[in-house]
Design a protein around this motif. Structure first.
Motif, short mmCIF file in Angstrom:
data_model
loop_
_atom_site.label_atom_id
_atom_site.label_comp_id
_atom_site.label_asym_id
_atom_site.label_seq_id
_atom_site.Cartn_x
_atom_site.Cartn_y
_atom_site.Cartn_z
N ALA A 181 0.82 -1.21 0.00
CA ALA A 181 0.00 0.00 0.00
C ALA A 181 0.86 1.26 0.00
O ALA A 181 0.33 2.37 0.05
CB ALA A 181 -0.93 -0.01 1.20
N GLY A 182 2.18 1.08 -0.01
CA GLY A 182 3.05 2.25 -0.16
C GLY A 182 3.91 2.62 1.03
O GLY A 182 4.66 3.59 0.98
N ALA A 183 3.81 1.84 2.13
CA ALA A 183 4.68 2.12 3.27
C ALA A 183 6.11 1.68 2.93
O ALA A 183 6.31 0.67 2.26
CB ALA A 183 4.20 1.38 4.51
N ASP A 184 7.07 2.45 3.39
CA ASP A 184 8.47 2.05 3.19
C ASP A 184 8.93 1.09 4.27
O ASP A 184 10.02 0.51 4.17
CB ASP A 184 9.36 3.30 3.21
N GLY A 185 8.09 0.95 5.30
CA GLY A 185 8.45 0.05 6.38
C GLY A 185 7.37 0.07 7.44
O GLY A 185 6.35 0.74 7.30
N VAL A 186 7.61 -0.70 8.51
CA VAL A 186 6.63 -0.76 9.59
C VAL A 186 7.30 -0.41 10.91
O VAL A 186 8.45 -0.76 11.16
CB VAL A 186 5.98 -2.16 9.70
N SER A 187 6.54 0.28 11.75
CA SER A 187 7.02 0.70 13.04
C SER A 187 6.25 -0.07 14.10
O SER A 187 5.02 -0.05 14.08
CB SER A 187 6.77 2.20 13.15
#
Ligand code: 3NM
Length: 216
Positions: A181-187
């Protein structure tokens, strides 16, 4: 900033684990987290000298693994312990003002829940945007209404090529759809801080990220 640094963005304070937070952080670092944020907030959070000491030790640990160390909200603490950046929410000191007191080479992150806040963050010169909460979370007491994957995609659509990281209730099984969906990563906080094996979990977060090419 290099957007790949956002792939496995671990956040923790001493009250996010029942174990020694330094041990949990070191295991997460061994597992390959790509950036770390010190967030000492909420019930039971350390204050004063104890907080400073923990922050300082965590920074040293991160640097041993070549991982950037970011401080949530507290600019004076971040400057004092020579952090690598600062992350602020919508209720904290405005980025544009805070930047004047910080080294130019720092990483500056801002939280956004909607497109308006994201636009402002970009205008103010954020290096990345923390987008959330995506899902419901018990970790942040005053978390807003979850925006879901659709909310994330909407912000991606207006953010141009500004790096964005998804946050809020994220578990391993969400990584692929959030990256798509376009996130560069997860926090994440609890998905790593509260598991039995933070190292193995961090390794899996990293592995799942490798399946998706970087946004461009
Ligand atoms: N910020 P967990 S949600 C620190 O929406 C934080 O800006 C959020 O913890 C935001 O990974 C959140 O355990 C909590 O859900 C993240």
């Amino acid at each position: 900033m290099n957007r790949e640094l956002l792939q496995v963005y671990f956040i923790m304070g001493s009250n996010n684990t029942n174990r020694d937070p330094l041990a949990v952080l070191e295991e997460a670092l061994q597992g390959g987290i790509t950036i770390f944020q010190f967030r000492e907030k909420g019930a039971g959070a350390l204050i004063g000298e104890e907080k400073r000491t923990l922050a300082s030790k965590m920074k040293e640990l991160c640097h041993r693994y070549n991982v950037p160390f970011i401080v949530n909200d507290e600019v004076d603490l971040a400057i004092e312990i020579e952090a690598d950046g600062i992350h602020v929410g919508q209720d904290d000191e405005p980025l544009i003002q805070l930047k004047q007191r910080c080294p130019d080479n720092w990483i500056f992150g801002v939280s956004a829940t909607n497109e308006k806040e994201a636009r402002q963050a970009i205008k103010d010169g954020a290096d990345y945007i923390g987008v959330g909460p995506i899902y419901g979370t018990a970790t942040k007491e005053d978390a807003k209404q979850p925006i879901g994957v659709e909310g994330l995609a909407g912000i991606r659509a207006i953010a141009g090529d500004i790096p964005i990281v998804a946050i809020g209730g994220i578990k391993l099984g969400h990584v692929l759809r959030l990256r798509k969906a376009g996130a560069d990563g997860v926090s994440v906080i609890s998905a790593i801080s509260q598991v039995e094996k933070p190292r193995q979990t961090a390794e899996l977060f990293k592995k799942y990220n490798q399946y998706i090419p970087s946004y461009s």
